[in-house]
Scaffold this active site. Structure first.
Site, short mmCIF file in Angstrom:
data_model
loop_
_atom_site.label_atom_id
_atom_site.label_comp_id
_atom_site.label_asym_id
_atom_site.label_seq_id
_atom_site.Cartn_x
_atom_site.Cartn_y
_atom_site.Cartn_z
N MET A 1 24.36 9.21 2.34
CA MET A 1 24.27 10.73 2.87
C MET A 1 24.59 10.44 4.47
O MET A 1 25.17 11.47 5.09
CB MET A 1 22.69 11.21 2.72
N PHE B 1 -11.31 -8.52 13.46
CA PHE B 1 -10.28 -8.84 12.39
C PHE B 1 -9.94 -7.80 11.52
O PHE B 1 -10.85 -7.22 10.76
CB PHE B 1 -10.55 -10.09 11.67
N GLN B 2 -8.63 -7.47 11.46
CA GLN B 2 -8.24 -6.44 10.55
C GLN B 2 -9.10 -4.99 10.85
O GLN B 2 -9.07 -3.98 9.96
CB GLN B 2 -8.21 -6.53 9.03
N GLU C 1 0.76 -1.26 0.04
CA GLU C 1 0.06 0.09 0.06
C GLU C 1 0.77 1.18 0.01
O GLU C 1 0.24 2.49 -0.32
CB GLU C 1 -0.95 -0.14 0.99
N LYS D 1 -17.72 -1.60 5.98
CA LYS D 1 -17.98 -2.65 5.08
C LYS D 1 -19.61 -2.51 4.88
O LYS D 1 -20.13 -2.42 3.62
CB LYS D 1 -17.65 -4.16 5.39
#
Lengths: 195, 581
Positions: free
Chosen positions: B496, B132-133, B70, B182
């Site tokens: 760097m 869940f999630q 993502e 959802k």
């Protein structure tokens, strides 16, 4: 020089907005001395009253960051002289102690306290006023066994404010009129930064 | 009477026809179509499945690019937004899908990039149950979003989507998260069509410009002897490149850019004085502390630009043009603040300017540039050492592309070198993670940049550190056949940090040694052609072959291990203390 400022925030009534405002303070590690959330003079518009102790420069920056939030309509900051403010305090003491040792009538009169509940085992007093006033009653009641004490957040009225009605009308227009002062901190900057 | 009644009846009928009973997901996708969105970057998952199911029927209207992580989706959306000037769109699922967006959101927030992220969320009745999630994405992302909203009822979707696009793209742009449970995605409701948002009463993206401040600014500029302009991304975001050019040309004003302002004017413009800041050009840094009027346009005085604040341009009167009032006086106190969109304020200011030029003052910039050429640039672009430098790679790319390409950089030495030496003729050509400094930005952002500018060459330039942070996006390049060129400038170090350890930590190289896989083999594994060069004699041909190849291509260039980027303003030093070595 740090000083006490009272910030008044007019907002939409939106879930989570309190958090958006609070993280502006916590991100900069600035503590909020008192925060009150309440309805305002206009239905549907919310009003936060926040007390902080900071320099004017920091206060102005914080106010700008708050005003930047999408759902915030307007932010004002004021010093103590520019507002009328009150806090409310509740004190719970044993009824027996009070009845035996103290003169309730004297307390009521001297400290402007009111009795809000009397039960067999406890009595609840209430005062409103400035911090020193509510603090003073703690001292008086402590010898009699103060069981519980709580003080509310500050609520404040801005002395010079004409209310938010006219401003809101301007905000509702797609094209604002010239008279709308959108960011007062910018227009006030001359007095602000010459200090 | 009769006709009037008929018309009313017809309107009624039309209204009824217009109202469709659809799911929240369909309304959401229709909203995207109405907002002219063509490309969505995303990754499916349980809580966003209804939207992906609806997407199945939107194939002809919306192109979905399946990323590999993502973070890749949001960086791609940022790259898309930066090259196209439109709002980038991301789909991600709840929980880990949403939390993987956080880095990109922070990046988009600090670099003012318009992005709308749609995240799936568990059913509304499960909110707060540790389902869940489930994760509290609204609160996790609150400090790094311009606005966010959780939708729990499909009826809210059209208005919320319209508001999201309006807020993300107007004023000072920024990322918006819309979290949709959802049940709202599945819920059928009466959809009356999509209406674009034009106004949110508590949000004023475009202030009324106060003429008195413009006049005060013009007066200061007209009276100046040694004026200097510094500009940032505001010029690009406001699409005010032409207005800006007219402004500096009429006033004869030398102009230097911040890293994000780069490419707003062609890099070879006679008034272009180079980049500001820590690794910027010598002249503009030193002369910041010598000019008498400093005009800042659409920039925010980042610490990498200003160096030590209490020694920053103290001699100058500062004018600040910005759309965000919170930026004015935030870091640098200004004499005159012009609050507004520079597309509007610049022409007002230009109209009041006297036509001028400052040959002696410009000569000073040229003199400093000559010092820089002698001390740094010549050796960087045409090195006398056998080892290749990053600068010579960029220099050859400039020649081969003629300054027409888009360069998307990662973060570190190669980023500074690219931004120092790249030539650009067109705006929106320099895409980089400026404020947040997100390693791993280049590859996914280049993917999005290509979608935002299909007809232009897009070159991702990354170091051997950053590329390994998001290398999985080669999978996206492979699957969606995206023609991006990937250049890895490999110095076998986290360069760097190594440079700082050399200069400030007594060469105590602590965990900056990084090993690389065989990048050409990795590319091959993804069916992407690649090559690696370690010999200068092959460099030009290798770069040419990469650019001429009509598909994606990965080129690794082995460069000197311990090269440093100079000039440098060491942290805590004033800009005039810039070091050439």
């Amino acid at each position: 020089m740090k000083k006490e400022f009272t910030i008044t925030v007019y907002t939409e009534n939106q879930v989570g907005l309190l958090n958006r405002i609070a993280i502006i303070f916590s991100r900069r590690k600035i503590s909020i001395d008192s925060l009150n959330s309440s309805p305002s003079e206009i239905e549907g518009i919310h009003r936060f009253t926040i007390v902080m102790n900071e320099t004017l420069e920091v206060v102005v920056k914080i106010c700008r960051q708050i005003e930047k939030q999408v759902e915030v309509l307007k932010v004002y900051y004021n010093t103590e002289e520019e507002i009328v403010w009150q806090e409310l305090a509740l004190y719970k003491v044993s009824t027996d102690e009070i009845a035996e040792k103290a003169t309730v009538e004297r307390l009521l009169r001297e400290y402007g306290a009111r009795v809000v509940a009397i039960r067999k085992d406890y009595t609840v007093f209430e005062t409103t006023g400035h911090r020193e006033e509510t603090d003073r009653l703690i001292k008086v009641l402590e010898p009699f066994g103060l069981i519980e004490f709580v003080r509310s957040a500050r609520v404040a009225i801005i002395k010079t404010s004409k209310g938010f009605h006219e401003k809101l009308k301007e905000f509702e227009k797609t094209e604002p009129g010239e008279e709308l002062v959108e960011n007062e901190f910018l227009n006030k900057r001359d007095d602000v930064f010459t200090m | 009477m009769y006709t009037v009644e008929l018309t009313e009846q017809e309107t009624e009928k039309k209204k009824e026809q217009a109202i469709q009973n659809v799911t929240g997901s369909v309304a959401l996708l229709d909203g995207l179509v109405q907002e002219q969105v063509k490309t969505v970057f995303g990754y499916p998952g349980g809580a966003i499945m209804p939207i992906y199911d609806a997407l199945y029927d939107f194939n002809d209207k919306l192109e979905h690019i399946l990323v590999r992580h993502e973070q890749g989706a949001i960086h791609a959306a940022q790259g898309y937004a930066r090259t196209s000037g439109k709002t980038g769109v991301v789909f991600a699922t709840s929980g880990p899908g949403a939390t993987n967006l956080v880095t990109g959101l922070a990046d988009a927030m600090i670099d003012s990039t318009p992005v709308v992220c749609i995240t799936g969320q568990v059913f509304a009745h499960l909110l707060g149950t540790d389902a869940f999630q489930e994760t509290d994405v609204i609160n996790i992302t609150m400090p790094v979003t311009k606005w966010s909203y959780q939708v729990t009822d499909a009826n809210e979707i059209p208005a919320v989507m319209a508001k999201a696009f309006f807020i993300a793209s107007t004023g000072r742009p920024g990322p918006v998260v819309i979290d949709i449970t959802k049940n709202a995605q599945l819920q059928k409701f009466d959809y009356a069509g999509y209406t674009k948002c034009q106004h949110v009463r508590s949000y004023r993206p475009k202030p009324i410009v106060r003429k008195e401040y413009v006049e005060a600014a013009a007066k200061l500029i007209n009276e100046a002897k040694k004026p200097m302009v510094i500009f940032g991304q505001g010029v690009l975001l406001g699409r005010a490149e032409k207005e800006f050019k007219r402004f500096i040309e009429k006033g004869g004003l030398p102009a230097a850019w911040t890293i994000l302002g780069m490419s707003a004017i062609p890099t070879d413009h006679p008034l272009a004085m180079g980049m500001l800041g820590m690794h910027g050009n010598y002249g503009p840094n030193v002369l910041t502390n010598e000019c008498d009027v400093l005009i800042a346009v659409g920039m925010r005085f980042d610490d990498r630009v200003t160096g030590r604040l209490d020694k920053y341009a103290k001699q100058a009167k500062i004018i600040h043009l910005d759309i965000d009032p919170a930026e004015i006086d935030k870091n640098v106190k200004t004499e005159v603040a012009v609050w507004g969109d520079c597309k509007e304020t610049l022409p007002m200011l230009t109209a009041l300017l006297e036509t001028k030029c400052y040959p002696q003052w410009l000569q000073k910039f040229k003199n400093y540039l000559q010092d820089e050429i002698d001390a740094v640039i010549t050796e960087e672009l045409n090195p006398s050492t056998p080892e290749m430098t990053m600068g010579e790679v960029i220099n050859i790319l400039n020649e081969l592309t003629g300054g027409e390409a888009i360069m998307v950089t990662d973060v570190g030495q190669h980023q500074m070198v690219t931004c120092r030496y790249a030539k650009y003729n067109k705006p929106n050509s320099n895409i980089t993670s400026g404020g947040l400094g997100t390693m791993g930005f280049a590859l996914p952002a280049a993917i999005g940049a290509k979608f935002g500018a299909q007809d232009r060459t897009v070159i991702a330039i990354a170091g051997d550190g950053g590329i390994q942070m998001t290398i999985q996006e080669l999978g996206t390049v492979m699957q969606s056949k995206i023609n991006v060129k990937i250049v890895i400038l490999n110095n076998r170090f986290l360069g760097m940090v190594r440079q700082w350890q050399q200069l400030f930590n007594d060469k105590r190289y602590s965990f900056v040694n990084i090993e690389s896989p065989d990048y050409v083999q990795v590319a091959k594994g993804y069916y992407i052609e690649g090559n690696s060069v370690s010999d200068r004699a092959e460099l030009r041909d290798a770069l040419k072959k990469m650019l001429d190849h009509n598909a994606s291509y990965l080129l690794e260039v082995m460069v000197g291990k311990e090269n440093n980027v100079f000039p440098m303003v060491p942290q805590g030093c004033s800009v005039s203390e810039v070091r050439l070595k």
